[in-house]
Design an enzyme around this catalytic site. Sequence first.
Site, PDB file in Angstrom:
ATOM      1  N   GLU A   1      -7.542  -2.977   4.532  1.00 51.77           N
ATOM      2  CA  GLU A   1      -8.628  -2.786   3.448  1.00 51.77           C
ATOM      3  C   GLU A   1     -10.229  -3.489   3.517  1.00 51.77           C
ATOM      4  O   GLU A   1     -10.809  -4.279   2.074  1.00 51.77           O
ATOM      5  CB  GLU A   1      -8.591  -2.336   2.173  1.00 51.77           C
ATOM      6  CG  GLU A   1      -7.429  -1.378   2.006  1.00 51.77           C
ATOM      7  CD  GLU A   1      -7.923  -0.638   0.209  1.00 51.77           C
ATOM      8  OE1 GLU A   1      -8.325  -1.000  -0.751  1.00 51.77           O
ATOM      9  OE2 GLU A   1      -7.695   0.671   0.188  1.00 51.77           O
TER      10      GLU A   1
ATOM     11  N   GLU B   1      -1.088   3.804   2.905  1.00 50.20           N
ATOM     12  CA  GLU B   1      -1.198   3.933   1.106  1.00 50.20           C
ATOM     13  C   GLU B   1      -1.527   4.635  -0.100  1.00 50.20           C
ATOM     14  O   GLU B   1      -2.435   6.022   1.387  1.00 50.20           O
ATOM     15  CB  GLU B   1      -1.876   2.730   0.335  1.00 50.20           C
ATOM     16  CG  GLU B   1      -1.393   1.202   0.750  1.00 50.20           C
ATOM     17  CD  GLU B   1      -2.305   0.909  -0.072  1.00 50.20           C
ATOM     18  OE1 GLU B   1      -3.345   0.966  -1.132  1.00 50.20           O
ATOM     19  OE2 GLU B   1      -2.445  -0.432   0.304  1.00 50.20           O
TER      20      GLU B   1
HETATM   21  C1  NOJ Z   1      -5.340  -0.680  -2.214  1.00 56.81           C
HETATM   22  C2  NOJ Z   1      -4.285  -1.910  -1.977  1.00 56.81           C
HETATM   23  O1  NOJ Z   1      -4.559  -2.398  -0.853  1.00 56.81           O
HETATM   24  C3  NOJ Z   1      -4.044  -2.721  -2.651  1.00 56.81           C
HETATM   25  O2  NOJ Z   1      -3.656  -3.926  -3.003  1.00 56.81           O
HETATM   26  C4  NOJ Z   1      -3.732  -1.714  -4.217  1.00 56.81           C
HETATM   27  O3  NOJ Z   1      -3.269  -2.030  -5.155  1.00 56.81           O
HETATM   28  C5  NOJ Z   1      -4.146  -0.051  -3.967  1.00 56.81           C
HETATM   29  N1  NOJ Z   1      -5.037  -0.108  -3.014  1.00 56.81           N
HETATM   30  C6  NOJ Z   1      -4.414   0.322  -5.653  1.00 56.81           C
HETATM   31  O4  NOJ Z   1      -5.610   0.151  -5.834  1.00 56.81           O
END
Ligand code: NOJ
Length: 461
Positions: free
Chosen positions: A164, A354
């Site tokens: 991200e 994710e």
């Molecule tokens: C994106 C991130 O990569 C992760 O670290 C985070 O905990 C999750 N989304 C949930 O917000």
Amino acid sequence: MFSKDFIWGAATSAAQIEGAEYEDGKTSSIWDIASRMNDGRFSRFQKTPLSSCDHYHRFIEDVAIMKKIGLKAYRFSISWTRLMKENMNTINPKGLLFYNRLIDALLDAGIEPFITIFHWDYPQSLLDQGGWQNDKSVTWFAEYAKTVVELFSDRVKKFITINEPECFVNLGYLDKRHAPYYQLPEDAVFKIAHNVLKANGLATILMRQVAKQKIEIGQAFALTGAIPFSENDKDINAAKHCFFNHPDSSFWGTWFLDTIMNGEYDKKRLAKISISPDVLDKDMRIIHQTPDFIGFNMYSGTLTKHLGENDYQRMPDPIDSDYTMMDIPIAPSCLYWAARFLYEKYHLPIYIMENGVAITDSPDENGDIDDPARINFIREHLIHLSRALKEKIDVRGYFYWSLLDNYEWAHGYSRRFGLVRVNFENYKRTLKKSAYWYASLIKSNGEILEKERVDKNYGNL
Ligand code: NOJ
């Protein structure tokens, strides 16, 4: 519908689960430092990643849990400040031992490791030298990524260079919402984004050179879905246009991904920056490294309606939208549309790196955790994703975020995303109902999805 080698996984990241913040030679990341700033900049909850889930000491138990769930793959990140000594040039033997043992335990359990090389926990010692604002950050990162591949590619085949970039660049350097809590002018943030892209490119080149076997390299981009308001061509095209359209004063959307894929910046952004064409040309050749797959993280999407030629309107969330504890609406078809748009444009294999939900689950009097809302969330998203598979879109895997309840950055420990509950007082793990359900889903290779379909009843959000 799901091929026999579809990858059912779950994901975590080092700072969010490892704990052992200063043990065995680990030094400070920017999150270790920022979470201790006592000036109101950080977390409403004043929590640090000090012990997180204590995974560092409990990884054997965690791998056994993964095996029980039947995970085919586990995505985790390497802590840069654990693997390397503070000078960031020498390997920390104890850090190396930990990751070697984790990888070996996973392989023994028949679980494929997916390594994220950088998941936000940037070394404070490098930030002190300017961090991503320093042009040397490109080689700092690339050398570190190369080391990771030299050390682990004898056993690991899948690598995610950066997690991200959209979030850590925008939230960390433009909006002051994540470590290191900077609010820099747009051109300074552009330089950071440029260095991140270049670092990713150089890392990809070096990783491919030193890999001990054929490896696959990609990223985990943070994307928000654009969902057509209706399935007529006009709305579909409007959603597609919206999905790939970049806001011109921040670095959200597909801006990082498209720059890597196209090897050029979009024109309207370029008009705002001063960079000599020669440098740009040279840098773009480094940036333009086609990944082996497109990985993205996705939690939600927005309905999008056609307004006119290349013009669209993002619609307000439907009145009956359910919102997660992160205040985002649940919009399960986002996965299908994103996979479709990305595949139509780039024709690369796709991984959902994710997808998940934080809800208010808690143990009942017997200690059981019933979380139907999470089961429903996963089921609905996968039903939509399976449509992509039926349409021969090359989706290779799905990683639920997250295996464990963990340290949700600025929210501290108040947002529980896990399939497995962690008691943050004594670190006891308890599989939630969703973990058992995910296990049966994996066992049936996705077959139970259709049979169980229930329309929207998100229960205890
Ligand atoms: C994106 C991130 O990569 C992760 O670290 C985070 O905990 C999750 N989304 C949930 O917000």
